[in-house]
Design an enzyme around this catalytic site. Structure first.
Site, PDB file in Angstrom:
ATOM      1  N   LYS A  34      33.727  18.574  -9.194  1.00  0.00           N
ATOM      2  CA  LYS A  34      33.158  17.763  -8.101  1.00  0.00           C
ATOM      3  C   LYS A  34      34.163  16.691  -7.675  1.00  0.00           C
ATOM      4  CE  LYS A  34      32.281  13.595 -10.268  1.00  0.00           C
ATOM      5  NZ  LYS A  34      33.454  12.810 -10.366  1.00  0.00           N
ATOM      6  N   ASP A 164      27.313  12.766 -15.213  1.00  0.00           N
ATOM      7  CA  ASP A 164      27.586  13.744 -14.147  1.00  0.00           C
ATOM      8  C   ASP A 164      26.965  15.116 -14.416  1.00  0.00           C
ATOM      9  OD1 ASP A 164      29.124  12.033 -12.592  1.00  0.00           O
ATOM     10  OD2 ASP A 164      30.988  12.562 -13.621  1.00  0.00           O
TER      11      ASP A 164
END
Ligand code: C5P
Length: 336
Positions: A34, A164
């Site tokens: 990401k 995350d």
């Protein structure tokens, strides 16, 4: 387990075949990295973490994870990258251990696993490489042990592993608040491309980055819950989210923000210089991802991304500087 026909064979043989199939079962998954399109630190928390308002975005660059039943009572981790630990400090190992602890009867029935990580995402780079591998292990064991857990259930297990991980489970484009675990998926943004650049001999400690930020900017933190909630709703209704739903690449590029740049770039002048070079090379916008030190430039097309990569490579001729060109993605963990 799915029903199947064995024809005219004996019961013990049937059982042996079923058990062998379980032992030999393997899942392969892609675990995407990401980038942070937006990272604002708005306060600290009693648990030692920070209150964040972020926009997270999956990219096509990903690791490949293989999860194979090994017929023993152990978890074994293999990885092709020399800097990835093979023990309990690895988030993938901890993900498997968490599943063992949560579902001991499944572990007893199905046995342990061999986890093999083919590492493509740069390590300690601000790209959630470790977190996405951990998310893949949760999904892989959910399949291997036939647990039937839903995405939200896997995400709440993921919270225990890292801030995350919940995002990595589902991926795509999302607003993340709290520690980063409260997620609101928004319009996908998979048409844009990105150039990533990172010195392979540089890594930034995430705890150091947050601690230093707090020392330098703690006085700007919002201290009350209402203030924190209103900051988060401002992002929901603000121009960045609007630009994403309009797929307005130019505007998105202008609105990129990462508060951690304020502490990382002064400490790592090489990274600051890399950002400047990439910025001058063109594209929609340039920013550091997470706690760095990866710098990315958003681009309208693959050819624009390749041109920017070439220009930056010519400007900084350092063999330790690596580049990747990849597309934004609407996917989280995928089974292949
Ligand atoms: O959750 P994760 O293990 O990825 O976080 C790594 C470190 O980053 C934490 O130990 C903490 O120092 C910092 N962090 C933070 N606030 C967050 C997320 C991470 O302070 N919301």
């Amino acid at each position: 387990m799915t029903e199947r026909s064995f024809g005219a064979i004996s019961e013990p043989l049937k059982l042996l075949i079923v058990n062998l199939e379980i032992i030999m079962r393997t899942y392969r998954l892609i675990a995407p990295a990401k980038i942070n399109l937006y990272l604002e630190i708005i306060g600290d928390r009693p648990d030692g973490y920070h209150e964040l308002v972020m926009i997270l975005q999956s990219i096509e660059l990903g690791d490949q994870i293989e999860i194979r039943s090994n017929g023993t009572q152990t978890i074994n981790l293999h990885c092709n990258h020399p800097l990835v630990p093979r023990n309990q400090t690895n988030i993938s190992y901890r993900a498997a251990q968490l599943m063992v602890d949560q579902f001991p009867e499944r572990f007893a029935n199905y046995g342990g696993v061999d986890i093999t990580i083919d590492k493509q995402i740069p390590v300690a780079a601000g790209l959630a490489g470790g977190s996405t591998d951990g998310a893949a292990v949760l999904l892989g064991l959910n399949l291997l042990w036939e647990l039937g857990l839903t995405i939200p259930q896997l995400q709440s297990l993921g919270e225990k592993l890292g801030s995350d991980v919940p995002f990595c489970v589902r991926g795509g484009t999302a607003i993340a608040t709290g520690r980063g675990e409260k997620l609101d998926p928004i319009q996908d943004l998979d048409s844009l491309w990105v150039v990533l650049a990172k010195y392979n001999n540089l890594s930034v400690s995430t705890p150091w980055a947050y601690k230093t930020y707090k020392q330098q900017f703690g006085h700007t933190y919002i201290n009350d819950l209402t203030g924190i909630q209103s900051r988060s709703s401002q992002l929901h209704s603000g121009s960045f989210v609007q630009a994403i739903s309009d797929k307005d690449g130019k505007k998105i590029g202008q609105l990129l923000q990462n508060d951690l740049e304020k502490v990382v770039l002064p400490e790592y002048p090489q990274v600051a210089q890399l950002k400047e070079i990439l910025q001058q090379a063109g594209g929609l916008g340039t920013m550091m991802s997470g706690s760095g030190p990866t710098i990315f430039t958003l681009c309208q097309s693959q050819s624009e991304a390749e041109t920017i990569k070439k220009t930056a490579r010519q400007a900084i001729q350092d063999p330790n500087l690596e580049f990747w060109v990849t597309q934004l993605s609407s996917n989280g963990i995928q089974v292949i």
